[in-house]
Design a protein around this motif. Structure first.
Motif, short mmCIF file in Angstrom:
data_model
loop_
_atom_site.label_atom_id
_atom_site.label_comp_id
_atom_site.label_asym_id
_atom_site.label_seq_id
_atom_site.Cartn_x
_atom_site.Cartn_y
_atom_site.Cartn_z
N MET A 191 10.76 -15.76 9.76
CA MET A 191 9.55 -16.22 9.13
C MET A 191 8.86 -15.03 8.48
N ASN A 192 8.23 -15.27 7.37
CA ASN A 192 7.52 -14.24 6.63
C ASN A 192 6.02 -14.50 6.77
N ILE A 193 5.29 -13.53 7.29
CA ILE A 193 3.87 -13.71 7.59
C ILE A 193 3.03 -12.86 6.64
N TYR A 194 2.09 -13.50 5.97
CA TYR A 194 1.15 -12.81 5.09
C TYR A 194 -0.01 -12.31 5.94
N VAL A 195 -0.33 -11.02 5.81
CA VAL A 195 -1.42 -10.42 6.59
C VAL A 195 -2.43 -9.84 5.61
N SER A 196 -3.68 -10.31 5.68
CA SER A 196 -4.68 -9.83 4.73
C SER A 196 -5.82 -9.11 5.45
N ASN A 197 -6.71 -8.58 4.64
CA ASN A 197 -7.91 -7.91 5.12
C ASN A 197 -7.57 -6.66 5.94
N LEU A 198 -6.54 -5.95 5.53
CA LEU A 198 -6.13 -4.72 6.21
C LEU A 198 -6.98 -3.54 5.74
N SER A 199 -7.20 -2.62 6.63
CA SER A 199 -7.85 -1.37 6.25
C SER A 199 -6.93 -0.63 5.29
N PHE A 200 -7.51 0.13 4.38
CA PHE A 200 -6.70 0.90 3.44
C PHE A 200 -5.89 1.99 4.14
N ALA A 201 -6.25 2.31 5.38
CA ALA A 201 -5.54 3.35 6.14
C ALA A 201 -4.27 2.83 6.82
N VAL A 202 -4.11 1.51 6.91
CA VAL A 202 -2.95 0.92 7.58
C VAL A 202 -1.69 1.18 6.77
N GLN A 203 -0.65 1.63 7.46
CA GLN A 203 0.65 1.90 6.83
C GLN A 203 1.69 0.95 7.41
N ASP A 204 2.89 0.97 6.84
CA ASP A 204 3.96 0.06 7.26
C ASP A 204 4.20 0.12 8.76
N GLU A 205 4.31 1.32 9.30
CA GLU A 205 4.61 1.48 10.73
C GLU A 205 3.48 0.94 11.60
N ASP A 206 2.24 1.10 11.17
CA ASP A 206 1.10 0.54 11.91
C ASP A 206 1.20 -0.98 11.97
N GLY A 257 -0.40 -7.24 3.33
CA GLY A 257 1.01 -6.92 3.51
C GLY A 257 1.77 -8.11 4.05
N PHE A 258 3.02 -7.88 4.38
CA PHE A 258 3.90 -8.93 4.88
C PHE A 258 4.67 -8.42 6.10
N VAL A 259 4.81 -9.28 7.09
CA VAL A 259 5.60 -8.99 8.29
C VAL A 259 6.67 -10.05 8.38
N GLU A 260 7.90 -9.62 8.54
CA GLU A 260 9.01 -10.57 8.67
C GLU A 260 9.53 -10.50 10.11
N MET A 261 9.60 -11.69 10.72
CA MET A 261 10.10 -11.81 12.10
C MET A 261 11.20 -12.87 12.10
N PRO A 262 12.24 -12.64 12.91
CA PRO A 262 13.32 -13.64 12.95
C PRO A 262 12.79 -14.97 13.49
#
Length: 55
Positions: A1-16, A45-50
Protein backbone atom coordinates in the motif's frame (compact mmCIF):
# COMPACT_ATOMS: atom_id res chain seq x y z
CA UNK A 1 0.00 0.00 0.00
CA UNK A 2 1.15 3.52 -0.76
CA UNK A 3 0.47 6.06 2.00
CA UNK A 4 0.39 9.82 1.41
CA UNK A 5 1.81 11.75 4.37
CA UNK A 6 1.26 15.50 4.56
CA UNK A 7 2.02 18.41 6.84
CA UNK A 8 5.63 17.33 7.38
CA UNK A 9 8.23 19.64 8.83
CA UNK A 10 10.70 20.88 6.23
CA UNK A 11 13.45 19.22 8.32
CA UNK A 12 12.03 15.69 7.84
CA UNK A 13 14.13 13.51 5.53
CA UNK A 14 13.49 10.12 3.91
CA UNK A 15 15.10 8.15 6.74
CA UNK A 16 13.08 10.05 9.38
CA UNK A 17 9.87 9.19 7.56
CA UNK A 18 10.91 5.52 7.43
CA UNK A 19 11.60 5.50 11.18
CA UNK A 20 8.18 7.05 11.94
CA UNK A 21 6.37 4.16 10.22
CA UNK A 22 8.63 1.23 11.16
CA UNK A 23 6.75 0.49 14.44
CA UNK A 24 3.64 -0.26 12.32
CA UNK A 25 5.29 -2.81 10.05
CA UNK A 26 7.81 -3.28 7.28
CA UNK A 27 8.50 -0.18 5.20
CA UNK A 28 9.41 -0.86 1.55
CA UNK A 29 10.23 2.77 0.78
CA UNK A 30 9.83 6.23 2.23
CA UNK A 31 10.27 9.40 0.20
CA UNK A 32 9.89 13.07 1.04
CA UNK A 33 9.04 15.11 -2.07
CA UNK A 34 11.67 17.76 -2.85
CA UNK A 35 11.02 20.97 -4.79
CA UNK A 36 13.15 21.06 -7.97
CA UNK A 37 13.76 24.80 -7.89
CA UNK A 38 14.63 25.30 -4.21
CA UNK A 39 15.92 21.78 -3.43
CA UNK A 40 13.83 21.96 -0.24
CA UNK A 41 11.11 19.68 1.10
CA UNK A 42 7.59 20.42 -0.13
CA UNK A 43 6.12 19.26 3.21
CA UNK A 44 4.70 15.92 2.07
CA UNK A 45 5.87 12.46 1.11
CA UNK A 46 4.95 8.85 0.47
CA UNK A 47 5.51 5.67 2.47
CA UNK A 48 5.14 2.30 0.81
CA UNK A 49 4.39 -0.76 2.95
CA UNK A 50 3.74 -4.30 1.74
CA UNK A 51 0.07 -5.25 1.68
CA UNK A 52 -0.23 -8.19 4.06
CA UNK A 53 -3.92 -8.86 3.38
CA UNK A 54 -4.50 -12.24 1.87
CA UNK A 55 -7.06 -13.08 -0.83
Amino acid sequence: MNIYVSNLSFAVQDEDLREFFTPYGEVSSARVVIDRDTNRSRGFGFVEMPDTACC
